[in-house]
Scaffold this active site. Structure first.
Site, mmCIF file in Angstrom:
data_model
loop_
_atom_site.group_PDB
_atom_site.id
_atom_site.type_symbol
_atom_site.label_atom_id
_atom_site.label_comp_id
_atom_site.label_asym_id
_atom_site.label_seq_id
_atom_site.Cartn_x
_atom_site.Cartn_y
_atom_site.Cartn_z
ATOM 1 N N GLY A 73 10.684 68.972 66.772
ATOM 2 C CA GLY A 73 11.372 70.087 66.120
ATOM 3 C C GLY A 73 12.866 69.824 65.995
ATOM 4 O O GLY A 73 13.490 70.163 64.986
ATOM 5 N N SER A 74 13.443 69.210 67.006
ATOM 6 C CA SER A 74 14.881 68.926 66.976
ATOM 7 C C SER A 74 15.228 67.984 65.828
ATOM 8 O O SER A 74 16.229 68.181 65.134
ATOM 9 C CB SER A 74 15.328 68.283 68.296
ATOM 10 O OG SER A 74 15.064 69.150 69.375
ATOM 11 N N ASN A 153 13.646 81.693 70.720
ATOM 12 C CA ASN A 153 12.865 81.098 71.805
ATOM 13 C C ASN A 153 13.144 81.730 73.164
ATOM 14 O O ASN A 153 12.338 81.608 74.076
ATOM 15 C CB ASN A 153 13.126 79.590 71.865
ATOM 16 C CG ASN A 153 14.592 79.236 71.806
ATOM 17 O OD1 ASN A 153 15.276 79.565 70.834
ATOM 18 N ND2 ASN A 153 15.090 78.587 72.828
ATOM 19 N N GLN A 181 9.145 78.396 67.024
ATOM 20 C CA GLN A 181 8.499 79.382 67.907
ATOM 21 C C GLN A 181 7.409 80.194 67.218
ATOM 22 O O GLN A 181 6.640 80.874 67.886
ATOM 23 C CB GLN A 181 9.542 80.345 68.482
ATOM 24 C CG GLN A 181 10.376 79.754 69.606
ATOM 25 C CD GLN A 181 9.568 79.400 70.854
ATOM 26 O OE1 GLN A 181 8.585 80.043 71.196
ATOM 27 N NE2 GLN A 181 9.992 78.361 71.544
ATOM 28 N N SER A 201 7.071 72.206 65.306
ATOM 29 C CA SER A 201 6.873 71.201 66.348
ATOM 30 C C SER A 201 5.497 71.375 66.986
ATOM 31 O O SER A 201 5.126 72.482 67.386
ATOM 32 C CB SER A 201 7.967 71.367 67.404
ATOM 33 O OG SER A 201 7.753 70.469 68.463
ATOM 34 N N ALA A 202 4.752 70.269 67.106
ATOM 35 C CA ALA A 202 3.356 70.337 67.554
ATOM 36 C C ALA A 202 3.201 70.874 68.976
ATOM 37 O O ALA A 202 2.300 71.659 69.255
ATOM 38 C CB ALA A 202 2.706 68.953 67.457
ATOM 39 N N HIS A 203 4.100 70.461 69.888
ATOM 40 C CA HIS A 203 3.866 70.800 71.296
ATOM 41 C C HIS A 203 4.119 72.271 71.610
ATOM 42 O O HIS A 203 3.833 72.729 72.711
ATOM 43 C CB HIS A 203 4.689 69.896 72.229
ATOM 44 C CG HIS A 203 6.146 70.229 72.322
ATOM 45 N ND1 HIS A 203 6.652 70.976 73.356
ATOM 46 C CD2 HIS A 203 7.191 69.920 71.534
ATOM 47 C CE1 HIS A 203 7.967 71.099 73.195
ATOM 48 N NE2 HIS A 203 8.316 70.464 72.098
ATOM 49 N N THR A 239 7.276 53.493 61.592
ATOM 50 C CA THR A 239 5.814 53.441 61.604
ATOM 51 C C THR A 239 5.266 54.788 62.054
ATOM 52 O O THR A 239 5.750 55.363 63.021
ATOM 53 C CB THR A 239 5.354 52.318 62.562
ATOM 54 O OG1 THR A 239 5.926 51.095 62.107
ATOM 55 C CG2 THR A 239 3.837 52.208 62.611
ATOM 56 N N CYS A 327 20.766 74.746 83.095
ATOM 57 C CA CYS A 327 21.659 74.032 84.004
ATOM 58 C C CYS A 327 22.231 72.823 83.278
ATOM 59 O O CYS A 327 21.549 71.833 83.084
ATOM 60 C CB CYS A 327 20.876 73.577 85.220
ATOM 61 S SG CYS A 327 21.916 73.010 86.550
HETATM 62 C C1 LIG Z 1 11.501 73.961 71.261
HETATM 63 C C2 LIG Z 1 12.352 74.369 70.121
HETATM 64 C C3 LIG Z 1 13.013 73.412 69.324
HETATM 65 C C4 LIG Z 1 12.949 71.942 69.621
HETATM 66 O O1 LIG Z 1 11.686 71.408 69.402
HETATM 67 P P1 LIG Z 1 11.316 69.984 70.081
HETATM 68 O O2 LIG Z 1 10.033 69.599 69.440
HETATM 69 O O3 LIG Z 1 11.192 70.215 71.544
HETATM 70 O O4 LIG Z 1 12.440 69.062 69.738
HETATM 71 C C5 LIG Z 1 13.754 73.859 68.262
HETATM 72 N N1 LIG Z 1 13.860 75.175 67.980
HETATM 73 C C6 LIG Z 1 13.244 76.120 68.698
HETATM 74 C C7 LIG Z 1 13.376 77.547 68.325
HETATM 75 C C8 LIG Z 1 12.479 75.755 69.814
HETATM 76 O O5 LIG Z 1 11.882 76.702 70.542
#
Ligand SMILES: *Cc1c(COP(=O)(O)O)cnc(C)c1O
Length: 387
Positions: A73-74, A153, A181, A201-203, A239, A327
């Site tokens: 996502g970043s 988030n 989110q 973002s998949a995770h 790739t 932190c």
């Molecule tokens: C987690 C998150 C991201 C970053 O996604 P990653 O896949 O961990 O890099 C970006 N934006 C929001 C709102 C998120 O919650």
């Protein structure tokens, strides 16, 4: 794992076994590069294209060609913002975002500011929302891009992105939406939102870590971000992470089928948790919009204690949660989101975020509701800040 009560689904989510199963062939026998023309390469490319269709389907893109795979996502956020700024440089050097965005957006804005871009960071109301009128007022003839997240988030507040999309479309400004989110959790419809670009973002919805996607509307331009090979229509070199992409596709397919029911189930659990905490603990406050919020998000501040210590005490009971304060380099910086919604530094340190998910049960809500009040009570007795 079975005893753990995992309530940090906004940070990351578990991998669905079916998703892992779909990925496995591409981690083993079918390891060929998707850019080659022999059969195990072509099979990999077919799998990538099938995943592209599933992602397009989840976000209602007109054409799978509008979906580009990234590493997270970043990266999607970085690419959309920097890429659009470069592509539309002739128009001007002014960009707009909000004070509650994820750091992937805010830090990218800071980076561009240091390189001569003028940035407007819109303040939010006490629920963490910006209004379409605020965006309309901030747009100038030299505005190149507006970036607003779909939902926050930390506090779960849902932004009026469709209305903001309308404003941007009327004024001809590139509109990027961080939907990390929301994708896979609530309805995300790129046609409805009327956005130029959208990050996922998949995770965050039970897919694997290390893979994301950027939706880029046909006709909108983002300059190349990763240089090298000709992958992803020559816009994103590297790739293909075939197994990861297949996992993203499978997670998107499952989410599309399951989210409407899951949204209702989780909203009920969320509301029970919110009511229970409010009733059993004094001097606490819900952060974020009470109604227009993610179905899985609960975020409270408790007077006179540190969020970090609540997390540690919950951990001893097998409950995984998170605090708004991150932190950073040894110093405890309060969350920029909690400051943006008007909390004092001291208050912002006392926040607790519980984010529910696929595995969350009624019994788990009961457990949290019985474990949390004595923890807060005990921490307050120990706290010099609370009398
Ligand atoms: C987690 C998150 C991201 C970053 O996604 P990653 O896949 O961990 O890099 C970006 N934006 C929001 C709102 C998120 O919650």
């Amino acid at each position: 794992m079975s005893d753990i009560i995992y309530m940090d689904n906004a940070a990351t989510t578990s991998l669905i076994p079916e998703v892992l199963e779909a990925m496995m062939p591409y981690l083993t026998d079918c390891f060929g590069s998707a850019s080659t023309i022999y059969s195990i390469g072509r099979q990999a490319m077919d799998a990538v294209d099938e995943a592209r269709e599933k992602v397009a389907d989840l976000i209602n893109a007109r054409d799978p060609e509008e979906v580009y795979f990234t590493s997270c996502g970043s990266e999607s956020d970085n690419w959309a913002i920097k890429g659009a700024c470069e592509a539309y440089l002739k128009k001007g050097k002014h960009i707009i975002t909000t004070a509650v965005e994820h750091h992937a957006v805010l830090d990218t804005f800071d980076y561009l500011k240091k390189r001569g871009w003028e940035i407007t960071v819109l303040p939010t109301d006490n629920f963490g929302r910006v209004s379409p009128a605020q965006v309309a007022e901030a747009i100038r003839p030299d505005t190149v891009l507006v970036s607003v997240m779909h939902a926050n988030n930390e506090i779960g507040t849902i932004m009026p992105v469709s209305e903001i999309g309308k404003v941007c479309a009327e004024k001809g400004v590139f509109f990027h939406v961080d939907a990390v989110q929301t994708a896979g959790h609530i309805k995300v419809d790129v046609r409805d939102i009327n956005c130029s670009a959208l990050s996922i973002s998949a995770h965050k919805f039970h897919g694997p870590k290390g893979v994301g996607a950027l939706y880029l509307k046909k006709g909108c331009i983002c300059r190349k971000f990763l240089h090298g090979g000709a992958q992803e229509k020559n816009l994103r070199a590297g790739t293909h992470n075939v197994a990861g992409i297949v996992g993203l596709g499978k997670a998107a397919e499952i989410a599309k089928n399951e989210y409407p029911a899951e949204e209702i189930r989780l909203s009920a659990l969320r509301d029970r948790l919110i009511k229970g905490i409010s009733a059993s603990i004094k001097e606490c406050r819900l952060n974020g919009d009470p109604a227009l919020r993610l179905p899985n998000n609960v975020n409270f501040i408790f007077k006179g204690i540190e969020g970090e210590s609540i997390i540690l005490f919950l951990d001893m009971k097998g409950i995984c949660a998170s605090s708004g304060s991150a932190c950073t380099s040894g110093s405890l910086d309060p969350s920029h989101v909690l400051l943006a919604i008007g909390l004092e530094h001291e208050q912002a340190h006392g926040s607790l975020r519980l984010t529910l998910g696929r595995e969350t049960t009624d019994e788990q809500i009961d457990t949290v509701l019985s474990e949390l009040p004595p923890i807060i009570e005990r921490l307050r007795q120990m706290s010099p800040l609370y009398n």
